[in-house]
Structures are given as C-alpha cells and as structure tokens.
Write an enzyme that holds these catalytic residues in place. Structure first.
Site, PDB file in Angstrom:
ATOM      1  N   PRO A   9       9.815 -42.463  72.041  1.00 47.54           N
ATOM      2  CA  PRO A   9      11.277 -42.493  72.462  1.00 47.54           C
ATOM      3  C   PRO A   9      12.393 -41.563  72.193  1.00 47.54           C
ATOM      4  CG  PRO A   9      11.265 -44.312  71.542  1.00 47.54           C
ATOM      5  CD  PRO A   9       9.797 -43.845  71.056  1.00 47.54           C
ATOM      6  N   ASN A  10      13.260 -41.010  72.356  1.00 47.94           N
ATOM      7  CA  ASN A  10      14.334 -40.542  72.342  1.00 47.94           C
ATOM      8  C   ASN A  10      13.652 -39.343  72.210  1.00 47.94           C
ATOM      9  OD1 ASN A  10      16.915 -41.785  73.285  1.00 47.94           O
ATOM     10  ND2 ASN A  10      15.824 -42.715  71.068  1.00 47.94           N
ATOM     11  N   ARG A  17      19.511 -33.997  70.590  1.00 46.73           N
ATOM     12  CA  ARG A  17      19.478 -35.092  69.342  1.00 46.73           C
ATOM     13  C   ARG A  17      19.113 -34.566  68.386  1.00 46.73           C
ATOM     14  NH1 ARG A  17      14.253 -38.733  68.252  1.00 46.73           N
ATOM     15  NH2 ARG A  17      15.629 -39.880  67.747  1.00 46.73           N
ATOM     16  N   TYR A  22      16.798 -32.461  63.478  1.00 51.60           N
ATOM     17  CA  TYR A  22      15.313 -32.937  64.356  1.00 51.60           C
ATOM     18  C   TYR A  22      14.736 -31.241  64.604  1.00 51.60           C
ATOM     19  CZ  TYR A  22      15.516 -37.723  64.303  1.00 51.60           C
ATOM     20  OH  TYR A  22      14.994 -39.010  63.851  1.00 51.60           O
ATOM     21  N   ASN A  73       4.178 -39.632  67.193  1.00 56.79           N
ATOM     22  CA  ASN A  73       5.034 -39.939  66.462  1.00 56.79           C
ATOM     23  C   ASN A  73       5.794 -40.863  67.278  1.00 56.79           C
ATOM     24  OD1 ASN A  73       7.338 -39.953  65.839  1.00 56.79           O
ATOM     25  ND2 ASN A  73       8.165 -38.006  66.308  1.00 56.79           N
ATOM     26  N   ALA A  76      11.233 -44.687  67.084  1.00 55.19           N
ATOM     27  CA  ALA A  76      12.107 -45.601  66.273  1.00 55.19           C
ATOM     28  C   ALA A  76      10.927 -46.376  66.200  1.00 55.19           C
ATOM     29  CB  ALA A  76      13.252 -46.023  67.434  1.00 55.19           C
ATOM     30  N   GLU A  97       0.229 -40.340  62.135  1.00 52.08           N
ATOM     31  CA  GLU A  97       1.242 -40.230  62.300  1.00 52.08           C
ATOM     32  C   GLU A  97       1.855 -38.808  61.671  1.00 52.08           C
ATOM     33  OE1 GLU A  97       2.620 -43.112  59.153  1.00 52.08           O
ATOM     34  OE2 GLU A  97       4.506 -43.673  60.323  1.00 52.08           O
ATOM     35  N   HIS A  99       6.014 -37.130  62.114  1.00 50.06           N
ATOM     36  CA  HIS A  99       7.466 -37.154  61.771  1.00 50.06           C
ATOM     37  C   HIS A  99       8.414 -36.577  61.679  1.00 50.06           C
ATOM     38  CE1 HIS A  99       7.025 -41.706  61.981  1.00 50.06           C
ATOM     39  NE2 HIS A  99       6.440 -41.299  60.842  1.00 50.06           N
ATOM     40  N   ARG A 106      15.675 -40.903  54.733  1.00 52.16           N
ATOM     41  CA  ARG A 106      16.706 -41.386  55.461  1.00 52.16           C
ATOM     42  C   ARG A 106      17.359 -43.073  55.299  1.00 52.16           C
ATOM     43  NH1 ARG A 106      15.618 -39.228  61.191  1.00 52.16           N
ATOM     44  NH2 ARG A 106      17.339 -39.759  61.360  1.00 52.16           N
TER      45      ARG A 106
HETATM   46  C1  DQA Z   1      11.139 -40.154  63.401  1.00 54.80           C
HETATM   47  C2  DQA Z   1      12.153 -40.630  62.526  1.00 54.80           C
HETATM   48  C3  DQA Z   1      12.188 -41.843  63.171  1.00 54.80           C
HETATM   49  O1  DQA Z   1      13.258 -42.500  61.731  1.00 54.80           O
HETATM   50  C4  DQA Z   1      13.092 -41.737  64.818  1.00 54.80           C
HETATM   51  O2  DQA Z   1      13.535 -43.227  64.870  1.00 54.80           O
HETATM   52  C5  DQA Z   1      13.185 -41.052  65.703  1.00 54.80           C
HETATM   53  C6  DQA Z   1      12.016 -39.608  65.192  1.00 54.80           C
HETATM   54  C7  DQA Z   1      10.685 -38.160  63.692  1.00 54.80           C
HETATM   55  O3  DQA Z   1       9.668 -37.928  64.702  1.00 54.80           O
HETATM   56  O4  DQA Z   1      11.340 -37.731  62.406  1.00 54.80           O
HETATM   57  O5  DQA Z   1      13.703 -40.827  66.890  1.00 54.80           O
HETATM   58  O6  DQA Z   1       9.894 -40.158  63.911  1.00 54.80           O
END
Ligand code: DQA
Length: 145
Positions: A9-10, A17, A22, A73, A76, A97, A99, A106
């Site tokens: 998501p997002n 964003r 990011y 990835n 959230a 995984e 990120h 964070r």
């Molecule tokens: C994320 C880190 C997560 O905490 C966050 O909710 C994201 C992006 C990252 O790629 O750094 O949406 O996965």
C-alpha cells in the site's frame, strides 16, 4: 529464473509521498530500474502493486509453482499482516523483504515485521537500490525450475 516483485500500500504514491523519506523516484522508475538489472542478469520479472491485503495474499498464492523467488515490500502491512506472513509460508517460495527506508530507525510500531520470519533476507534503508540487492540475493540463493 522468474521473480515476482510485490509492492504494498501507498507505494503507488512514490515520488509524491514523503519524498524526504522515500525519494523523488516514482513506482514506474523503480519498476524500470529493476527490469533493466533483471534483464542483464537473465531474470524474468513480474510486478504487482496493491493497496489491498487480500489482493497481495491472492498474488502470493498464485505464484505457487510458477515463480522461483519473490521480492516483497509489504509497506504498512509489514507491521500488521499475519495473513501475508502465512501466505509466504504457504507457498514456500524464497522471499526477500525490502524496505526503501529503514523502519527500525523510525516509529516504534515500524520495528515489528511479521513477514520477516518467512524471508531468507531483509534489505532496508538502501532506497530503490535495495530491490537490486534483493535480486542479487535471490540469484545467489535460488535454484530455478
Ligand atoms: C516501507 C516502510 C513502512 O514502514 C511503511 O509503512 C511503508 C514503506 C519502506 O519501504 O520503507 O509504506 O515499507
């Protein structure tokens, strides 16, 4: 060798964003970057982004017996989803995984990753480059069908 890259998501909002966290690159830029490296390594890549937990679970299940590795990835959902963890465990496909940021540096609630338990490695805090590192990890650890 065939790899599935899943973004949660997002991550469709990359570029807009929180660019201070990011970066300014878009999801399209990210896909292009991964495709280029995968092509140069002779790896076939499929891409999937969804804002919906169930859609991500469905995609992981569909990958059963079809892909050799997954880069995920979960965004959230990393911090909340037992369903995504169970899906990765169910299919038994080597998964890395990724990120973009380092969630451990964070908010407190970002320190938990459910999916990590089912992954062969985690790459975090390396921006888009982290996905390329994940490709290298899968290439070294996965035997293609
Ligand atoms: C994320 C880190 C997560 O905490 C966050 O909710 C994201 C992006 C990252 O790629 O750094 O949406 O996965």
């Amino acid at each position: 060798m065939k790899i599935l890259v899943i973004n949660g998501p997002n991550l469709n909002m990359l570029g807009i964003r929180e660019p201070e966290i990011y970066g300014k690159g878009t999801l399209e830029d990210l896909v292009k970057m991964i495709k280029e490296k995968a092509n140069s390594m002779g790896i076939e890549c499929d891409f999937f982004q969804s804002n919906h937990e169930g859609a991500i679970v469905d995609k992981i299940q569909e990958a059963f017996n079809k892909v050799d590795g997954i880069i995920i990835n979960p965004a959230a959902y990393t911090h909340t989803s037992v369903a995504i963890l169970d899906a990765v465990k169910s299919v038994g496909i080597p998964t890395v995984e990724v990120h973009i940021s380092d969630p451990d540096k964070r908010d407190e609630f970002r320190k938990i990753s459910f999916v990590r338990q089912a992954c062969i490695a985690t790459v975090k805090g390396k921006g888009f480059e982290g996905y390329l590192e994940a490709l290298d990890i899968l290439a070294k650890n996965v035997v293609s069908n």
